[in-house]
Design an enzyme around this catalytic site. Structure first.
Site, PDB file in Angstrom:
ATOM      1  CB  ALA A  66      -0.881  -0.019   1.232  1.00  0.00           C
ATOM      2  N   GLY A 125       0.330  -5.136   1.321  1.00  0.00           N
ATOM      3  CA  GLY A 125      -1.023  -5.082   0.765  1.00  0.00           C
ATOM      4  C   GLY A 125      -1.140  -5.907  -0.512  1.00  0.00           C
ATOM      5  CD  GLU A 129      -2.994  -7.068   4.145  1.00  0.00           C
ATOM      6  OE1 GLU A 129      -2.544  -5.923   3.955  1.00  0.00           O
ATOM      7  OE2 GLU A 129      -3.795  -7.362   5.056  1.00  0.00           O
ATOM      8  CD  GLU A 151       1.944  -5.499   5.794  1.00  0.00           C
ATOM      9  OE1 GLU A 151       2.726  -6.456   5.984  1.00  0.00           O
ATOM     10  OE2 GLU A 151       1.121  -5.488   4.855  1.00  0.00           O
TER      11      GLU A 151
END
Ligand code: NAD
Length: 729
Positions: A70, A116, A119, A141
């Site tokens: 992200a 992300g 994910e 992260e």
């Protein structure tokens, strides 16, 4: 066939399968942002309603990057916990939609699949990864002080075993495709197309797309089934164990103890990750998703995540050449095949530069070659390199005892002894053979570059390239320009450093430049602490608790006491009593007794081959006792930690005040990546912004009252202490 194209995503249907291609314009990577998630939602809607498509494929247009994560600016723009939670909720809803799709979606992964990005892939129904060098999967992260907030903490537990899930989330480590397949993270791997084709990467990407389309079709018509992960005996036992309260508590306590041992609780993210896992193990995935969002919100507004994300930005900043494009560099000469010279030659030839390593003796050259060879052997052992690649690289390295092959060198980096006379001598020798265009870089630890350049007939070509030991492992390169260094010279040095894989800071000239200077001010304080009776083990314990990766006493042994002593004397000459009023003869006595640090088997500690245990060296303690002084204030843990850290931070600010640092970003990146300043503080400047300059100044004034000018806060630090609205970054 319904096809469409928007800014980031294209949609087309082939053979009854919708192919959704993510390709961020004008960027090497795909990152997830507010803007493209809107597009993503629209495309999903279209896919749902498209009767011509029975299944879907999600693929990137870029062979080196599926999705790199992200966009962290999205988080940094958040002011409150609720704002951060919203980022999590929205992305979670979107990925839940993917997961709930009645038509199967295949994630086709080539290149980075991180954070992300992973994910997203995990929310798809099937994952295929290409086994090429650039393909890695990870949830990094934790390194940014946060946790996977789009459902990743839960989906990962469904795909892989609990120990593997914890390992991935708590360390952020990269997983290669083979391992990912074994763990259950991907369903299938494919070999990249071999060389011999014009553009193998693009062809491999297109091949991956075709495999994914056929797989999606198979999933839709039932000819392919998603096989559940094969569970090992250990997996089964762990699963059973954590279904009981005591078992779950035991497993999580083990993980927690390990984290506390490594981080002393300085990093909130790994602990919160464990809390989320605990919640889902106790109450199921729905509660787990909720806990994930809540903890993500809490972490997104901590000082630690702010600091770690700042470092990430800083590192990106220091991975660019801001000095223009230099003419191409082909041939690099390295002078001195010692510890540093051999390391520099290794990272240079490793990147395909034609490299010559010169020393004054056969023995010197042999020593250097040996170092490089054993480093490459390690790589072969760890499967980072094939033995063929090793032999090929070693065959390309040119070694020499004279300058004959330097006549077409584009750059020469010297790493001979730290002595101005010798440095001047080699500059003259080099300039007699190399072409006009050749840059002369020096890897001095502390000597001002301007003084070295005085020995040159082309001072505009002289620059400092200060590498850190071990060169092949340390990320930082500190480049030092003196007043006369030309912009082209700087741009060439930065270019080479970046190609060598380094994070590059560029600083101004002066004794010890930036990194050596701030470290040695801290080391001067360490010397005084030793003399006041603080012992190496105590110092190390306290510095590690403070957040330094290596204790200050161990660091002196690593640097070498002879080297530290040499630099210490030089700094004392330059900076006088502000540097130290302690008795520097301690160092001389250590060196005279052969206590040179780890390299001689004895420094402040004793080192035994094959043993990790290192007792304090009785001879060193005796010398400390001999030069003993009375402490002027109580030696509490906090006083010891801050006497060391405050001198380091103050000197960093003084470097900014004096213009040695062009920006606080370089200062933060240099302190963390070169010297190990606690990453969760984000660097000395970020520390002051987040925790207040006033607090540090007050501490320093207390120390100054008893120890004098060594603790005098510099003017710029005072400015920031007086006005809390002032920020460095
Ligand atoms: P070292 O003693 O391991 O190696 C020096 C090498 O230079 C020796 O092999 C020597 O034979 C060779 N040499 C001497 N004169 C030469 C000449 N005229 N031509 C070619 N070779 C010559 O030293 P090192 O630790 O590699 O340090 C080298 C330089 O790097 C020093 O300036 C040092 O301050 C700096 N440096 C060291 C470190 C560190 O951690 N050791 C870190 C940063 C910078």
């Amino acid at each position: 066939v319904s096809s469409s194209q928007s800014k980031y995503l294209t949609y087309r249907v082939e053979d009854g399968v919708a192919v959704i291609t993510f390709d961020t314009p004008n960027s090497k990577v795909n990152t997830l942002s507010f803007e493209n998630s809107e597009e993503f939602k629209q495309i999903l809607e279209k896919f749902k309603n498209d009767n011509t498509a029975k299944a879907g494929v999600l693929i990137s247009g870029k062979p080196d990057c599926f999705i790199a994560g992200a966009d962290i600016n999205m988080l940094q723009a958040c002011k409150t916990t609720e704002d951060v939670e919203k980022v999590s909720t929205e992305s979670k809803d979107m990925l839940m939609d993917v997961e709930k799709s009645s038509k199967p979606i295949v994630a086709a992964i080539m290149g980075q699949c991180l954070g992300g990005g992973l994910e997203v892939a995990m929310s798809c129904h099937y994952r295929i990864a290409v086994k090429d060098k650039k393909t890695t999967l990870a949830l990094p992260e934790v390194m940014l002080g946060i946790l996977p907030g789009a459902g990743g903490t839960q989906r990962l537990q469904k795909l892989v075993s609990l120990p593997n899930a914890l390992d991935m989330m708590l360390t952020g480590k990269n997983i290669r495709p083979d391992k990912a397949k074994k763990m259950g993270l991907v369903n299938q791997t494919i070999e990249p197309l071999g060389p011999g084709v014009d553009e193998p990467k693009v062809n491999t990407r297109n091949y991956l797309e075709q495999v994914a389309i056929q797989t999606a079709k198979g999933l839709a018509n039932g000819s392919i089934k998603v096989a559940p992960r094969k569970k090992s005996m250990v997996d089964k036992v762990t699963e059973r164990l954590v279904s009981y309260d005591f078992g779950r508590n035991y497993v999580l306590k083990q993980a927690r103890d390990k984290i506390m041992k490594l981080t002393f609780g300085n990093y909130p993210a790994p602990l919160k990750i464990l809390e989320v896992i605990d919640e889902s193990l106790k109450h199921g995935y729905d509660q787990g998703y909720k806990a994930e969002t809540k903890k993500f919100g809490e972490l997104g507004t901590t000082k630690e995540s702010n600091a770690l994300m700042g470092l990430f930005h800083g590192q990106t900043h220091c991975k660019k050449n801001r000095f223009g494009t230099p003419p191409p560099l082909k041939k690099i000469g390295v002078l001195g095949a010692g510890l540093m010279g051999a390391g520099i030659a290794q990272v240079t030839m490793d990147k395909g530069y034609s490299t010559i390593l010169k020393d004054v003796s056969e023995a010197g050259v042999a020593r250097g070659l040996n170092q490089i060879e054993s480093n490459f052997n390690q790589k072969v052992k760890r499967k980072r390199m094939t033995s063929f690649e090793r032999d090929q690289l070693l065959g390309q390295l040119d070694t020499s005892l004279d300058y004959s092959s330097f006549k077409d060198a584009d750059m020469v980096i010297e790493a001979v002894f730290e002595d101005l006379g010798i440095k001047h001598k080699v500059i003259k020798e080099v300039e007699a053979v190399v072409p006009e265009r050749c840059v002369f870089a020096t890897n001095t630890s502390a000597l001002p570059i301007e003084q070295i350049a005085k020995g040159s007939s082309r001072p505009e070509k002289v620059i400092g390239m200060h590498y850190f030991s071990p060169v092949d492992k340390m990320q930082l390169l500190e480049i030092i320009t003196h007043k006369g260094t030309s912009k082209e010279t700087t741009s060439a040095a930065v270019e080479l450093g970046l190609k060598q894989g380094k994070t590059v800071i560029t600083v101004g000239d002066g004794p010890g430049f930036y990194t050596t200077r701030i470290l040695s001010f801290m080391m001067a304080e360490l010397l005084r602490l030793f003399q006041e009776g603080v012992r190496p083990k105590q110092v190390d314990k306290l510095s590690k608790k403070f957040g330094w990766p290596v204790g200050a006493a161990t660091l002196v042994d690593e640097v070498g006491i002879d080297v530290a002593s040499h630099i210490g004397r030089f700094m004392k000459d330059e900076f006088g009593d502000r540097y130290t009023d302690a008795d520097v003869s301690f160092m001389d006595d250590m060196v005279d007794g052969g206590n040179l640090g780890r390299k001689s088997g004895k420094g402040v500690y004793l080192y035994q081959k094959g043993s990790k245990d290192k007792p304090e060296n009785p001879a060193a303690i005796e010398i400390m006792e001999k030069t003993k002084i009375e402490p002027k204030m109580e030696l509490t843990d906090e006083n010891i930690q801050w006497r060391l850290a405050s001198r380091f931070i103050n000197e960093a600010v003084l470097c900014l005040q004096e213009g040695i640092l062009a920006s606080p970003i370089d200062g933060d990146v240099g302190a963390v990546f070169g010297l190990g300043f606690p990453p969760f503080f984000g660097g000395p400047f970020r520390y002051l912004d987040n925790h207040g300059a006033k607090q540090l100044v007050e501490r320093m004034e207390r120390f100054q009252a008893v120890y004098g000018d060594a603790f005098k806060p510099c003017d710029l630090l005072y400015d920031h202490a007086k006005d809390s609205s002032k920020r460095f970054r």
